[in-house]
Design a protein around this motif. Structure first.
Motif, short mmCIF file in Angstrom:
data_model
loop_
_atom_site.label_atom_id
_atom_site.label_comp_id
_atom_site.label_asym_id
_atom_site.label_seq_id
_atom_site.Cartn_x
_atom_site.Cartn_y
_atom_site.Cartn_z
N LYS A 259 52.22 46.23 29.04
CA LYS A 259 53.23 45.17 28.39
C LYS A 259 52.50 43.74 28.01
N GLU A 260 53.18 43.38 26.84
CA GLU A 260 52.45 42.31 26.43
C GLU A 260 52.64 41.00 27.47
N GLY A 261 51.80 40.15 27.60
CA GLY A 261 51.64 39.14 28.32
C GLY A 261 51.33 39.34 29.80
N TRP A 262 51.15 40.60 30.21
CA TRP A 262 50.66 41.13 31.46
C TRP A 262 49.18 41.20 31.42
N ARG A 263 48.50 40.98 32.33
CA ARG A 263 47.15 41.27 32.63
C ARG A 263 46.70 42.73 33.60
N TYR A 264 45.84 43.29 32.63
CA TYR A 264 45.52 44.63 33.45
C TYR A 264 44.12 44.73 34.26
N PHE A 265 43.99 45.33 35.11
CA PHE A 265 42.66 45.41 35.71
C PHE A 265 42.49 46.76 36.38
N GLU A 266 41.24 47.45 35.87
CA GLU A 266 41.02 48.95 36.67
C GLU A 266 39.68 48.59 37.36
N GLY A 267 39.74 49.17 38.32
CA GLY A 267 38.39 49.11 39.05
C GLY A 267 38.32 50.17 40.25
N ARG A 268 37.04 50.53 40.61
CA ARG A 268 36.72 51.30 41.66
C ARG A 268 37.19 51.03 43.02
N ILE A 269 37.59 51.92 43.90
CA ILE A 269 37.94 51.88 44.98
C ILE A 269 36.91 52.09 46.17
#
Length: 269
Positions: A259-269
């Motif tokens: 969604k525009e305006g949101w920040r997204y992060f992906e990481g290892r657990i």
């Protein structure tokens, strides 16, 4: 020398009561995740910590930064030299992910190694406690059941390494004091000690963050982000800390609809 302070997520969070010292007693499970800042130091001749910041904007002045405070504690106690320090911020601020706390604790560990102080983890945890309630967690940086202000830790056997993590920061900032001001602590509604023994498929219906309901009322985007993660296949999705980041744990790697305006992060657990 360089190190990479990592974030944490809260797997459930109970706020039990307000203490006489103004803090609150909590219970939670802290879990480290590989969404990281970068922190580098070099020795200098001056007796100070020169801190250069980059990446995400950091609020407050130099002397309020936990990296600077960590150097100051060791400088006063062990007379360590001055350092030039560069901090690249990637962990979002005001997100409940412990980014500032991690930076301070990792600075203690980095200085300990760089200047060969040979401090044991128990002493580093005591020093980290002077920086903030959840700072001691980042010394050993392993899954733990935490209580008190967050400084009491019991190591737990919990391994989520086979899962995938997505984090949404929905462009809102929730101050810690503001979050606690919205909450009316109640008697314990969940037993987070059993979380490591509970199948992850049951977490969503069993464990929760006490802040979620009141914070989501003030900031609907947080509830929207949690719903988005669940609709896209998260086994467990929750707000972390006092907000405002929301994370989802997935069985398989997915490409989220953004969604525009949101920040997204992906990481290892």
């Amino acid at each position: 020398m360089i190190t990479f302070p990592n974030a944490k997520i809260n797997l459930g969070l109970s706020v039990l009561n307000k203490r006489d010292d103004g803090f609150h007693n909590i219970e939670s499970v802290f879990y480290p995740v590989q969404i990281c800042d970068a922190l580098e130091i070099k020795t200098i001749d001056e007796s100070t910590c020169k801190l250069v910041l980059s990446g995400d904007a950091i609020q407050g002045n130099l002397e309020s930064n936990l990296v600077f405070k960590a150097w100051k504690i060791l400088h006063q106690k062990y007379d360590i030299p001055g350092v030039h320090c560069e901090l690249l911020k990637k962990i979002p601020m005001g997100a409940g992910m412990g980014g500032g706390s991690a930076d301070g604790s990792f600075m203690l560990k980095l200085l300990n190694s760089h200047f060969k102080l040979n401090l044991a983890n128990a002493e580093l945890e005591q020093l980290a406690g002077q920086l903030g309630s959840d700072c001691p967690f980042f010394i050993e940086n392993k899954p733990a059941f935490v209580s008190g202000r967050g400084e009491h830790m019991e190591r737990i056997d919990l391994d989520l390494s086979g899962y995938h993590l997505h984090v949404i920061h929905p462009n809102v900032h929730v101050g810690t004091a503001e979050a606690y001001g919205l909450l009316s602590p109640e008697r314990r509604q969940q037993d987070l000690r059993v979380l490591p023994r509970t199948p992850i498929e049951e977490w969503q219906s069993t464990f929760h963050n006490d802040f979620e309901e009141v914070i989501a009322t003030q900031f609907p985007a947080i509830a929207e982000a949690q719903k988005s993660l669940l609709n896209q296949g998260a086994i467990y999705a929750a707000m972390t800390g006092s907000g405002s980041a929301v994370f989802g744990i997935f069985k398989e790697k997915v490409a989220l609809e953004e969604k525009e305006g949101w920040r997204y992060f992906e990481g290892r657990i």
